[in-house]
Motif scaffolding. Sequence first.
Motif, PDB file in Angstrom:
ATOM      1  N   MET A 468       0.848  -1.193   0.000  1.00 29.58           N
ATOM      2  CA  MET A 468       0.000   0.000   0.000  1.00 29.58           C
ATOM      3  C   MET A 468       0.880   1.238   0.000  1.00 29.58           C
ATOM      4  SD  MET A 468      -3.229   1.077   2.423  1.00 29.58           S
ATOM      5  CE  MET A 468      -4.366   0.072   1.470  1.00 29.58           C
ATOM      6  N   ASN A 469       0.591   2.156  -0.906  1.00 27.97           N
ATOM      7  CA  ASN A 469       1.330   3.410  -0.999  1.00 27.97           C
ATOM      8  C   ASN A 469       0.832   4.406   0.063  1.00 27.97           C
ATOM      9  OD1 ASN A 469       2.759   2.517  -3.353  1.00 27.97           O
ATOM     10  ND2 ASN A 469       0.900   2.911  -4.540  1.00 27.97           N
ATOM     11  N   GLN A 470       1.537   5.509   0.185  1.00 28.73           N
ATOM     12  CA  GLN A 470       1.205   6.502   1.207  1.00 28.73           C
ATOM     13  C   GLN A 470      -0.168   7.139   0.990  1.00 28.73           C
ATOM     14  OE1 GLN A 470       4.089   6.214  -0.380  1.00 28.73           O
ATOM     15  NE2 GLN A 470       5.856   6.740   0.907  1.00 28.73           N
ATOM     16  N   ASP A 471      -0.668   7.095  -0.242  1.00 33.54           N
ATOM     17  CA  ASP A 471      -1.960   7.723  -0.532  1.00 33.54           C
ATOM     18  C   ASP A 471      -3.122   6.734  -0.462  1.00 33.54           C
ATOM     19  OD1 ASP A 471      -1.472   6.191  -2.757  1.00 33.54           O
ATOM     20  OD2 ASP A 471      -1.659   7.831  -4.209  1.00 33.54           O
ATOM     21  N   GLY A 472      -2.843   5.510  -0.036  1.00 35.40           N
ATOM     22  CA  GLY A 472      -3.892   4.510   0.084  1.00 35.40           C
ATOM     23  C   GLY A 472      -4.087   3.665  -1.158  1.00 35.40           C
ATOM     24  N   SER A 473      -3.445   4.029  -2.252  1.00 37.14           N
ATOM     25  CA  SER A 473      -3.457   3.163  -3.431  1.00 37.14           C
ATOM     26  C   SER A 473      -2.507   1.992  -3.188  1.00 37.14           C
ATOM     27  CB  SER A 473      -3.040   3.945  -4.672  1.00 37.14           C
ATOM     28  OG  SER A 473      -1.680   4.357  -4.577  1.00 37.14           O
ATOM     29  N   VAL A 474      -2.570   0.986  -4.042  1.00 34.52           N
ATOM     30  CA  VAL A 474      -1.726  -0.193  -3.823  1.00 34.52           C
ATOM     31  C   VAL A 474      -1.000  -0.571  -5.107  1.00 34.52           C
ATOM     32  CG1 VAL A 474      -3.160  -1.135  -1.971  1.00 34.52           C
ATOM     33  CG2 VAL A 474      -3.615  -1.824  -4.334  1.00 34.52           C
ATOM     34  N   GLN A 475       0.153  -1.147  -4.921  1.00 33.47           N
ATOM     35  CA  GLN A 475       0.879  -1.801  -6.011  1.00 33.47           C
ATOM     36  C   GLN A 475       0.590  -3.292  -5.906  1.00 33.47           C
ATOM     37  OE1 GLN A 475       5.030  -0.822  -5.563  1.00 33.47           O
ATOM     38  NE2 GLN A 475       4.535   1.283  -4.984  1.00 33.47           N
ATOM     39  N   LEU A 476       0.118  -3.877  -6.987  1.00 34.83           N
ATOM     40  CA  LEU A 476      -0.183  -5.306  -7.032  1.00 34.83           C
ATOM     41  C   LEU A 476       0.772  -5.978  -7.996  1.00 34.83           C
ATOM     42  CD1 LEU A 476      -1.880  -7.891  -6.591  1.00 34.83           C
ATOM     43  CD2 LEU A 476      -3.471  -7.017  -8.330  1.00 34.83           C
ATOM     44  N   GLN A 477       1.423  -7.003  -7.521  1.00 36.29           N
ATOM     45  CA  GLN A 477       2.347  -7.754  -8.363  1.00 36.29           C
ATOM     46  C   GLN A 477       1.946  -9.227  -8.313  1.00 36.29           C
ATOM     47  OE1 GLN A 477       6.529  -7.672  -7.230  1.00 36.29           O
ATOM     48  NE2 GLN A 477       7.082  -7.288  -9.350  1.00 36.29           N
ATOM     49  N   VAL A 478       1.799  -9.826  -9.482  1.00 34.18           N
ATOM     50  CA  VAL A 478       1.408 -11.228  -9.560  1.00 34.18           C
ATOM     51  C   VAL A 478       2.358 -11.970 -10.490  1.00 34.18           C
ATOM     52  CG1 VAL A 478      -1.047 -10.859  -9.068  1.00 34.18           C
ATOM     53  CG2 VAL A 478      -0.230 -10.712 -11.433  1.00 34.18           C
ATOM     54  N   GLY A 479       2.454 -13.275 -10.281  1.00 30.76           N
ATOM     55  CA  GLY A 479       3.224 -14.102 -11.203  1.00 30.76           C
ATOM     56  C   GLY A 479       2.401 -14.538 -12.390  1.00 30.76           C
ATOM     57  N   ALA A 480       1.092 -14.369 -12.295  1.00 33.95           N
ATOM     58  CA  ALA A 480       0.192 -14.744 -13.384  1.00 33.95           C
ATOM     59  C   ALA A 480       0.435 -13.847 -14.594  1.00 33.95           C
ATOM     60  CB  ALA A 480      -1.261 -14.630 -12.924  1.00 33.95           C
ATOM     61  N   VAL A 481       0.176 -14.410 -15.774  1.00 33.92           N
ATOM     62  CA  VAL A 481       0.592 -13.763 -17.018  1.00 33.92           C
ATOM     63  C   VAL A 481      -0.601 -13.212 -17.786  1.00 33.92           C
ATOM     64  CG1 VAL A 481       1.668 -14.158 -19.271  1.00 33.92           C
ATOM     65  CG2 VAL A 481       2.663 -15.182 -17.218  1.00 33.92           C
ATOM     66  N   GLU A 482      -0.540 -11.924 -18.078  1.00 31.72           N
ATOM     67  CA  GLU A 482      -1.477 -11.290 -19.010  1.00 31.72           C
ATOM     68  C   GLU A 482      -0.949 -11.507 -20.431  1.00 31.72           C
ATOM     69  OE1 GLU A 482      -4.220  -9.838 -20.858  1.00 31.72           O
ATOM     70  OE2 GLU A 482      -4.502  -8.971 -18.855  1.00 31.72           O
ATOM     71  N   MET A 483      -1.767 -12.101 -21.282  1.00 30.74           N
ATOM     72  CA  MET A 483      -1.344 -12.290 -22.683  1.00 30.74           C
ATOM     73  C   MET A 483      -2.467 -11.889 -23.641  1.00 30.74           C
ATOM     74  SD  MET A 483      -1.373 -16.419 -23.072  1.00 30.74           S
ATOM     75  CE  MET A 483      -2.837 -17.396 -22.718  1.00 30.74           C
ATOM     76  N   GLY A 484      -3.312 -10.960 -23.166  1.00 29.67           N
ATOM     77  CA  GLY A 484      -4.398 -10.483 -23.989  1.00 29.67           C
ATOM     78  C   GLY A 484      -5.764 -10.862 -23.475  1.00 29.67           C
ATOM     79  N   GLN A 485      -5.827 -11.809 -22.543  1.00 26.90           N
ATOM     80  CA  GLN A 485      -7.115 -12.327 -22.077  1.00 26.90           C
ATOM     81  C   GLN A 485      -7.783 -11.444 -21.037  1.00 26.90           C
ATOM     82  OE1 GLN A 485      -4.277 -12.983 -20.723  1.00 26.90           O
ATOM     83  NE2 GLN A 485      -4.292 -14.554 -19.153  1.00 26.90           N
ATOM     84  N   GLY A 486      -7.036 -10.517 -20.435  1.00 29.16           N
ATOM     85  CA  GLY A 486      -7.624  -9.584 -19.483  1.00 29.16           C
ATOM     86  C   GLY A 486      -7.395  -9.915 -18.028  1.00 29.16           C
ATOM     87  N   SER A 487      -6.454 -10.799 -17.724  1.00 28.98           N
ATOM     88  CA  SER A 487      -6.260 -11.210 -16.331  1.00 28.98           C
ATOM     89  C   SER A 487      -5.792 -10.053 -15.452  1.00 28.98           C
ATOM     90  CB  SER A 487      -5.266 -12.375 -16.252  1.00 28.98           C
ATOM     91  OG  SER A 487      -3.996 -12.011 -16.761  1.00 28.98           O
ATOM     92  N   ASP A 488      -4.956  -9.154 -15.976  1.00 25.04           N
ATOM     93  CA  ASP A 488      -4.503  -8.026 -15.168  1.00 25.04           C
ATOM     94  C   ASP A 488      -5.686  -7.177 -14.695  1.00 25.04           C
ATOM     95  OD1 ASP A 488      -1.898  -8.781 -15.404  1.00 25.04           O
ATOM     96  OD2 ASP A 488      -1.283  -7.165 -16.744  1.00 25.04           O
ATOM     97  N   THR A 489      -6.665  -7.007 -15.568  1.00 21.26           N
ATOM     98  CA  THR A 489      -7.848  -6.225 -15.213  1.00 21.26           C
ATOM     99  C   THR A 489      -8.665  -6.932 -14.148  1.00 21.26           C
ATOM    100  OG1 THR A 489      -7.894  -5.343 -17.462  1.00 21.26           O
ATOM    101  CG2 THR A 489      -9.910  -5.111 -16.148  1.00 21.26           C
TER     102      THR A 489
END
Length: 759
Positions: A468-489
């Motif tokens: 969580m950043n200082q402004d309440g937003s967050v950084q999300l990091q995953v090992g899962a792969v976005e390849m066009g299917q929309g998983s990041d979203t």
Amino acid sequence: MQSVGKSVRRVDAVAKVRGMADYVDDIFVKDMLQVKVFRSTIANGRVKKLDVSRARALPGVVVVVTYEDVPKHTFPTAGHPYNKDPKHQDVADRRLLTDRVRFFGDEIAAVVAVDELTAVKALRLIDVEYEQYEPILTAEAALIDGAVEIHEGTKNIIARSEYQLGDWEEALAQADEIFEDEFSTSTVQPCALENHGAYAYMDASGRVVVCTSTQIPHICRRVVGQALGIPWGRVRVIKPCVGGGFGSKQDVVVEPLVAFLTTVVGGRPVKLVLTREETFIASRVRHAIQFKLKTGVKKDGAIVARQMTAVSLNGGYASHGHAIVDNSGEKYRHLYDQLAIKFAATTVYTNMPAAGAMRGYGIPQVMFALDCHMEDIARALRLDPLDFRLKNLNKTGYTDPILGITVRSNGLPECIAKGRRLIRWDEKKAARRQQSGPKRRGLGMACFCYTAGTYPLNLEIAGARIVMNQDGSVQLQVGAVEMGQGSDTVFSQMAAETLGIPVDMVHLISEQDTEITPFDTGAYASRQTYISGMAVKKAAAEIKDKVLRHCGLMTGISPQSLDIADAWVVDHKGARVMPLAEVALDGYYNLACAAPFTADVTNSATTNPLSYGCTFAEVEVDLATGKVKVLEIYNVHDSGKIINPQLAEGQVHGGVSMGLGYALYEQMIFDPATGEPLNNNLLDYKLMTAADTPEIGPAFVETDEPTAPYGNKSMGEPPVMSPAPAVRNAILDATGVKFNQLPMNPHRLFERFKAEGLI
């Protein structure tokens, strides 16, 4: 629900639309060299003599490497999780370069040059002499006594398997009717927009760094280590944007070679991007499978005994090998019930491109055979084909006797009912009891089921990290792969939902890097929203718990009575207590107890739900030309709760389009005398265009899967599974002619109609 269940904009949409997204071939670094591969011009044989002296002498050529210069050991290329049991590891039958040619286009040598044009010129200066054998392109040729072994000691068999449940002979004896038939599917290419490509270099510490278009960065790291014979920790894999894979990039195709070549040129970066023609033959294709079915049925339509035998053509190398046809054998028993069932399968080597994972992983093949066979049985017994399927479906509560997975949600009956209404099945059936003339219309349908991952056959593990950043937003990091299917979203929506913040406050780091990215086995088996989604939800829940406990310290309010909504901490009545940003800032800078809110979670899943669905199609068949026009098609899914309806509809559009190409147009063709591919390009390979694509109707029946992070089940692969049998059954309904072989193209239909006396 604040975020889940809504059609939020893709998080990568702006970058991709504006051309800001970087793919492998967009990336150039200082002193980068270009690689071209010298490929065989025969399908089966050995290299007797290879002369690369003229190529080495060409100005601009840095090095020419042949099969004599690479490590002698073999390695596997399939993108499966590593198994510590040698008996369950992938077949290690590949070398970086080879003198034993196993398909037309096999890799014999590689040129590294200062630019691509010089590398291409150098290829033309290489002289080769072969000892040539007759190409083996069919299962019959591969298995005949005395056939040349494509891999020594295998008799051209990669593996065999079988199972039997129940007393099959006794069950079959209870049948009033026994039906037998044969079906076959074709070899097709995924045709992802982006060709396979990678570049590699060595960093200052001497580690090999590979930047690649892959679905499986962490598995790729392991395979590169195996190929080079070095510790896996001495390999780093970076995945930028990926322009589609459809399973073909669940194989480690180009990465081992560039990783080796950078070590040869002192660590300078070397890049290899396949041409479209190379991608057709040197990446991965879908397995062609031949099926024989035998089914015993009571007069009332109850299935009592089923049997299937399958032979899968695997090409020159094992890749995913027998796992594909084994998976078809699993789904064969998961969809319909019976007293007893038998299955047996064989996977054989042939002198064709290696077959590997492709969207559906063996299920489009088996569903074509299975649901065409079901249609034929219903017609022979004069039963309504929808009622016949409904009568024999496995129900909620079904537990697979071999894998132990249990069906806790099953909306297939509702999917069938919805598809029936959408296409106006009863109305159109009644209106077309008698047809004549050169153009005839028909209705068809077919069902499918599919899992969400590979458990318990394979490890199902995924990691997520949130800061969580200082402004309440967050950084999300995953090992899962976005390849066009929309998983990041989807992952951004899940994190936002769990945390109680807007989606735009989730900053997902899309690039996977094995040096820093949480471990995840990758994008395959329609697993990520289910498996990796669990890790995201757990990590977000841990962050939320830390925020509420810290807010409790700040306010004296019990954390159990607090929640987060719209980026505010609220009390149990929903009244705002303080902005989330204020809590986050205090977490960073409180003099007494500063501790930024972080979570690093690994989830190992031990459940595996079944998704269900069906396709309803209406076609018009021109008897005189054999042309089939799809008038209406509806793809109806029980994928549990839909996380993002617009993305889900996009999956259906893409999957149905791929399924229609499989049904009506696509097949790779090889010269039977030489094994040379005859249509390994987008001009001659009949890929469906926008002009060929009908209006596609996505539809959903939402169930709530209790084992899922948000009630969701698999969605990525299922849309491709049932269009082909649905179209085939519609052609049968229109013409009365059965087609048991794919593709059902005009040539094949015309010849059958002529033989049947329809023209």
